[in-house]
Design an enzyme around this catalytic site. Sequence first.
Site, PDB file in Angstrom:
ATOM      1  N   SER A   1     -35.375  21.762 -36.821  1.00  0.00           N
ATOM      2  CA  SER A   1     -36.506  22.264 -37.498  1.00  0.00           C
ATOM      3  C   SER A   1     -37.082  23.519 -36.495  1.00  0.00           C
ATOM      4  O   SER A   1     -37.158  22.914 -35.296  1.00  0.00           O
ATOM      5  CB  SER A   1     -37.432  21.556 -37.964  1.00  0.00           C
ATOM      6  OG  SER A   1     -36.963  20.647 -39.077  1.00  0.00           O
TER       7      SER A   1
ATOM      8  N   SER B   1     -36.903  17.721 -48.321  1.00  0.00           N
ATOM      9  CA  SER B   1     -37.992  17.413 -49.050  1.00  0.00           C
ATOM     10  C   SER B   1     -37.520  17.086 -50.588  1.00  0.00           C
ATOM     11  O   SER B   1     -36.590  17.370 -51.203  1.00  0.00           O
ATOM     12  CB  SER B   1     -38.986  18.346 -49.205  1.00  0.00           C
ATOM     13  OG  SER B   1     -38.869  19.788 -49.941  1.00  0.00           O
ATOM     14  N   ASN B   2     -38.614  16.129 -51.299  1.00  0.00           N
ATOM     15  CA  ASN B   2     -38.302  15.948 -52.513  1.00  0.00           C
ATOM     16  C   ASN B   2     -38.097  17.095 -53.370  1.00  0.00           C
ATOM     17  O   ASN B   2     -37.439  17.121 -54.533  1.00  0.00           O
ATOM     18  CB  ASN B   2     -39.319  14.951 -53.014  1.00  0.00           C
ATOM     19  CG  ASN B   2     -39.039  13.592 -52.348  1.00  0.00           C
ATOM     20  OD1 ASN B   2     -38.358  13.690 -51.514  1.00  0.00           O
ATOM     21  ND2 ASN B   2     -39.273  12.583 -52.997  1.00  0.00           N
TER      22      ASN B   2
ATOM     23  N   GLU C   1     -25.297   8.044 -44.373  1.00  0.00           N
ATOM     24  CA  GLU C   1     -26.439   7.964 -43.894  1.00  0.00           C
ATOM     25  C   GLU C   1     -27.407   8.305 -44.921  1.00  0.00           C
ATOM     26  O   GLU C   1     -28.567   7.914 -44.945  1.00  0.00           O
ATOM     27  CB  GLU C   1     -26.807   8.734 -42.608  1.00  0.00           C
ATOM     28  CG  GLU C   1     -26.193   8.264 -41.472  1.00  0.00           C
ATOM     29  CD  GLU C   1     -24.727   8.850 -41.293  1.00  0.00           C
ATOM     30  OE1 GLU C   1     -24.448   9.741 -42.055  1.00  0.00           O
ATOM     31  OE2 GLU C   1     -24.067   8.139 -40.512  1.00  0.00           O
TER      32      GLU C   1
HETATM   33  C1  LIG Z   1     -42.472  12.784 -39.779  1.00  0.00           C
HETATM   34  C2  LIG Z   1     -41.530  14.102 -39.679  1.00  0.00           C
HETATM   35  C3  LIG Z   1     -40.448  13.820 -38.902  1.00  0.00           C
HETATM   36  C4  LIG Z   1     -39.540  14.875 -38.490  1.00  0.00           C
HETATM   37  N1  LIG Z   1     -38.599  14.846 -37.590  1.00  0.00           N
HETATM   38  C5  LIG Z   1     -37.521  15.913 -37.474  1.00  0.00           C
HETATM   39  C6  LIG Z   1     -36.814  15.591 -36.229  1.00  0.00           C
HETATM   40  O1  LIG Z   1     -36.687  14.695 -35.745  1.00  0.00           O
HETATM   41  N2  LIG Z   1     -36.027  16.828 -36.090  1.00  0.00           N
HETATM   42  C7  LIG Z   1     -36.106  18.167 -37.070  1.00  0.00           C
HETATM   43  O2  LIG Z   1     -35.361  18.900 -36.808  1.00  0.00           O
HETATM   44  N3  LIG Z   1     -36.976  18.100 -38.005  1.00  0.00           N
HETATM   45  C8  LIG Z   1     -37.704  16.930 -38.311  1.00  0.00           C
HETATM   46  N4  LIG Z   1     -38.646  16.906 -39.221  1.00  0.00           N
HETATM   47  C9  LIG Z   1     -38.813  18.435 -40.072  1.00  0.00           C
HETATM   48  C10 LIG Z   1     -38.446  18.258 -41.471  1.00  0.00           C
HETATM   49  O3  LIG Z   1     -36.984  18.159 -41.556  1.00  0.00           O
HETATM   50  C11 LIG Z   1     -39.190  19.515 -42.266  1.00  0.00           C
HETATM   51  O4  LIG Z   1     -40.450  19.037 -42.338  1.00  0.00           O
HETATM   52  C12 LIG Z   1     -38.464  19.613 -43.691  1.00  0.00           C
HETATM   53  O5  LIG Z   1     -37.209  20.372 -43.417  1.00  0.00           O
HETATM   54  C13 LIG Z   1     -39.513  20.680 -44.358  1.00  0.00           C
HETATM   55  O6  LIG Z   1     -39.826  21.747 -43.864  1.00  0.00           O
HETATM   56  P1  LIG Z   1     -41.420  22.429 -43.582  1.00  0.00           P
HETATM   57  O7  LIG Z   1     -41.927  21.249 -42.950  1.00  0.00           O
HETATM   58  O8  LIG Z   1     -41.278  23.665 -42.530  1.00  0.00           O
HETATM   59  O9  LIG Z   1     -41.755  22.516 -45.054  1.00  0.00           O
HETATM   60  P2  LIG Z   1     -41.622  23.942 -45.753  1.00  0.00           P
HETATM   61  O10 LIG Z   1     -39.992  24.136 -45.866  1.00  0.00           O
HETATM   62  O11 LIG Z   1     -42.399  24.924 -45.218  1.00  0.00           O
HETATM   63  O12 LIG Z   1     -42.020  23.474 -47.140  1.00  0.00           O
HETATM   64  C14 LIG Z   1     -43.415  23.548 -47.544  1.00  0.00           C
HETATM   65  C15 LIG Z   1     -43.347  23.022 -48.924  1.00  0.00           C
HETATM   66  O13 LIG Z   1     -42.800  23.697 -49.771  1.00  0.00           O
HETATM   67  C16 LIG Z   1     -41.666  23.079 -50.735  1.00  0.00           C
HETATM   68  N5  LIG Z   1     -40.375  24.086 -50.739  1.00  0.00           N
HETATM   69  C17 LIG Z   1     -39.769  24.822 -49.558  1.00  0.00           C
HETATM   70  N6  LIG Z   1     -38.887  25.519 -50.254  1.00  0.00           N
HETATM   71  C18 LIG Z   1     -38.800  25.296 -51.594  1.00  0.00           C
HETATM   72  C19 LIG Z   1     -37.833  25.648 -52.618  1.00  0.00           C
HETATM   73  N7  LIG Z   1     -36.899  26.479 -52.352  1.00  0.00           N
HETATM   74  N8  LIG Z   1     -38.351  25.224 -53.946  1.00  0.00           N
HETATM   75  C20 LIG Z   1     -39.257  24.419 -54.112  1.00  0.00           C
HETATM   76  N9  LIG Z   1     -39.978  23.981 -53.001  1.00  0.00           N
HETATM   77  C21 LIG Z   1     -39.850  24.223 -51.804  1.00  0.00           C
HETATM   78  C22 LIG Z   1     -41.300  22.029 -49.617  1.00  0.00           C
HETATM   79  O14 LIG Z   1     -40.798  20.964 -50.415  1.00  0.00           O
HETATM   80  C23 LIG Z   1     -42.478  21.604 -49.294  1.00  0.00           C
HETATM   81  O15 LIG Z   1     -43.391  20.911 -50.323  1.00  0.00           O
HETATM   82  C24 LIG Z   1     -39.462  16.055 -39.311  1.00  0.00           C
HETATM   83  C25 LIG Z   1     -40.549  16.125 -40.582  1.00  0.00           C
HETATM   84  C26 LIG Z   1     -41.500  15.204 -40.493  1.00  0.00           C
HETATM   85  C27 LIG Z   1     -42.644  15.184 -41.638  1.00  0.00           C
END
Ligand SMILES: Cc1cc2nc3c(=O)[nH]c(=O)nc-3n(C[C@H](O)[C@H](O)[C@H](O)COP(=O)(O)OP(=O)(O)OC[C@H]3O[C@@H](n4cnc5c(N)ncnc54)[C@H](O)[C@@H]3O)c2cc1C
Lengths: 383, 379
Positions: free
Chosen positions: A126, A366-367, A242
């Site tokens: 990310s 994400s869900n 996984e």
């Molecule tokens: C506790 C924790 C640990 C993590 N650890 C790691 C790690 O070790 N390494 C790593 O690389 N990443 C890690 N992550 C990152 C994780 O993979 C991202 O948080 C995730 O991919 C979502 O991206 P974002 O947070 O940027 O949210 P965004 O992508 O900005 O999304 C924001 C909201 O919009 C929704 N959304 C986005 N796109 C769409 C769509 N097309 N349709 C409908 N809804 C949508 C999402 O579901 C969310 O509700 C971690 C995250 C958390 C919370």
Amino acid sequence: MTDWNAMSDEAFRQAVRADLEANYPEHLRYPSRRLRWQEVREWYLDRAARGWTAPGWPQAFGGVGLTPAKQLIYIEEQERRGVARGPDQGVVMVGPLLIRYGTEAQQQAFLPRILSWEHIWCQGYSEPNAGSDLASLRTRAVADGDVYIVNGQKTWTTLAQDATHMFLLARTDPAAERKQEGISFLLVDLRTEGVHIRPIRNIAGHEEFCEVFLEDVRVPRENLVGSPNEGWSMAKALLGFERLFLGSPKLARQALGRLHRLAAARELYRDPGFMDQLARLELDVADLGEAYEGFAEQVRAGQPLGADVSWLKIWATETFDRIAALIVASAGSAAAIPGPQSFGDRSVDVLNLYFDAMPATIYGGSNEIQRNILAKQVLRLPE
Amino acid sequence: MEDRQDEHRMLADSVRDFVRADATLSRVRALRETHQSFSREAWSRLADVGWLGIRVPEAAGGLDLGVAELAIVAEGLGRGRLPEPFVEVAGFAAAVIRSGDNDVLARDLLADIASGRRLYAVAWQEDSQDASPARPLCTVQPGGAGPVLTGRKILVTPAEADAYIVSAASADGIALYRVAADAPGLDVSAQALVDGSRVAELRLHGVPVPDGDRLASPGRGLEALEHGVAEAQVLASAEMLGLSEQLLALTNDYLATRRQFDRPLSAFQVLRHRAVNLYIQVELMRAALRQAVRVLDGDDDLAVRQQAASRAKARAGSAAMAVAREAVQLHGAIGYTEEADVGVHLHRIVALSAWLGNAAWHRRRYAALLPRESLEAVS
Ligand SMILES: Cc1cc2nc3c(=O)[nH]c(=O)nc-3n(C[C@H](O)[C@H](O)[C@H](O)COP(=O)(O)OP(=O)(O)OC[C@H]3O[C@@H](n4cnc5c(N)ncnc54)[C@H](O)[C@@H]3O)c2cc1C
């Protein structure tokens, strides 16, 4: 040497259970937050000394070589005992990556050090602007003689502050037609000049993830895994069974146990309103468990999981979340108090599962993204 | 009516300007680091604009206004997440003090509140599982040199109050006493709640209370407390409304500016609908609050007031918790950080919804207070 795979499933389960009961320290059971390396180090080094760092890796690479069925049992027994998760990205991600795509030199350089915990890995996927839309990542790796020069920023990197290495996705061909193309897998030593790690405090006040800044970081060319510009498809291929664990009933079950403790302490079993909610959640978890077994059966039979496993992740994490919310709602004014507190003669932490349940619906895809996958690949709804 | 609407709008605007001029969120974070609930300096600014005296009679230096005005301020301060214990002191403590039957003492205490000179905290709770003030174990008994208080109180907020209003049982009923924070025989220990606010546990080992410190006699104490609790429940609902409005605004901004897949998140229809669901929850809270404020400003009957308070707090407790949880989800990982503003609001909602009866407790009380006929009419 014991041939674990030759044992019956039941005998193997009993052996693992007895071992964990005898050896896994009581004070590390069911920790209320993700533990740091210093806290779990002793346990995992002990496992390493016994050759049990990587139960799933082939024996030729230093693993135990368990069949998928036996691996599942091993994981279930750890969940049952409440074993704290270690910084397992090396075992879970880097090992399988290198075993499948790595050169012999890479395998020799890295696998033994994963097994001994000399190297601790974190996952650098990310970025600030690449979350759900991971393929839009911007971290650049430019070939320069025998190194890549890497510039960019990773974020939400779980436990990067405890890691020695990061496997990351970086853009190596910005001119590629599709954004999924032109991405490569790189192995980065975090002690290299130009790497800066800043822990980020989460909503519960714990430092569990980090930002990682990469400024002119020189990464040896031999640390590129597989072919250049093939990182995306390798990352996808790595999503093996996984994915099943994101839908494990373990967290929901743990939360139900907590809810029962609180209910017993507060004598909520006499309350029909509470009992209805409890029964609803019990059924949610029971059916989750049954569905999980269905997918686990596929894994045991050596079949790949389909896109439909996404529903399991949604149900598992949202059930966990609902139970955590009922724990809060059942604690009266004590729900405002952080940390373990006493209810009669029982000690209960009301809020930590509430905060634990929150990110589970965000990470691991994400869900919302999981629902998109189901609508497209399982229901095949036309766009 | 027209006039009041204009006045209310002006009041809401001035609250908005007040919090805008204050770095409230960074103060919340800084106070948490230094183990404090609030700043005395910010408290005196609240006194300067008169809001601490909204419910204080003019004779004691207040504005003598209604719950409507107090709720407008509570909502606005919630929106801005001001850390100061406005609802706890200018709402709860002031209402309890007003409802007592010692006019001389009440006037002094209310004057202290309006001027910001001193803060008072109501010490009524003894069991975290009981949101009713009707059964204190803390007693007032005759001692050698006058009556003394013995017992224990918990979750007294703010912990740093200059004095506490303590409820105590006697043979004749529940009475209320003013007890200074440094009174002999009183041990105070403080603890931080999830929102960083600090609550006290009081241990009273025979604390002497001269007659002049009795705020409400045994015939009046419980009623005074119940009136104050109902008002505080409504004001906590108002603060939760403000917090939720701000979470909705933060979420909408985020959805509009955050880009993934080459478009703003707000372009995804599912997320637009989810934002609309939050909006509906906020409007429901507003409706429930509006009726509660009307009842509290218009009806003296305690049971009617309690039912209205339960209706507002049952709604606010569950709706605000749902809004907060969803705001985190829609922000993705950044919503799960301490540095994001979402969490600062969420923490306060968790604390307020647990305070003075959570949503489940209020649903139950609401049902218990329904007149029998209306229950029969349903069946
Ligand atoms: C506790 C924790 C640990 C993590 N650890 C790691 C790690 O070790 N390494 C790593 O690389 N990443 C890690 N992550 C990152 C994780 O993979 C991202 O948080 C995730 O991919 C979502 O991206 P974002 O947070 O940027 O949210 P965004 O992508 O900005 O999304 C924001 C909201 O919009 C929704 N959304 C986005 N796109 C769409 C769509 N097309 N349709 C409908 N809804 C949508 C999402 O579901 C969310 O509700 C971690 C995250 C958390 C919370």
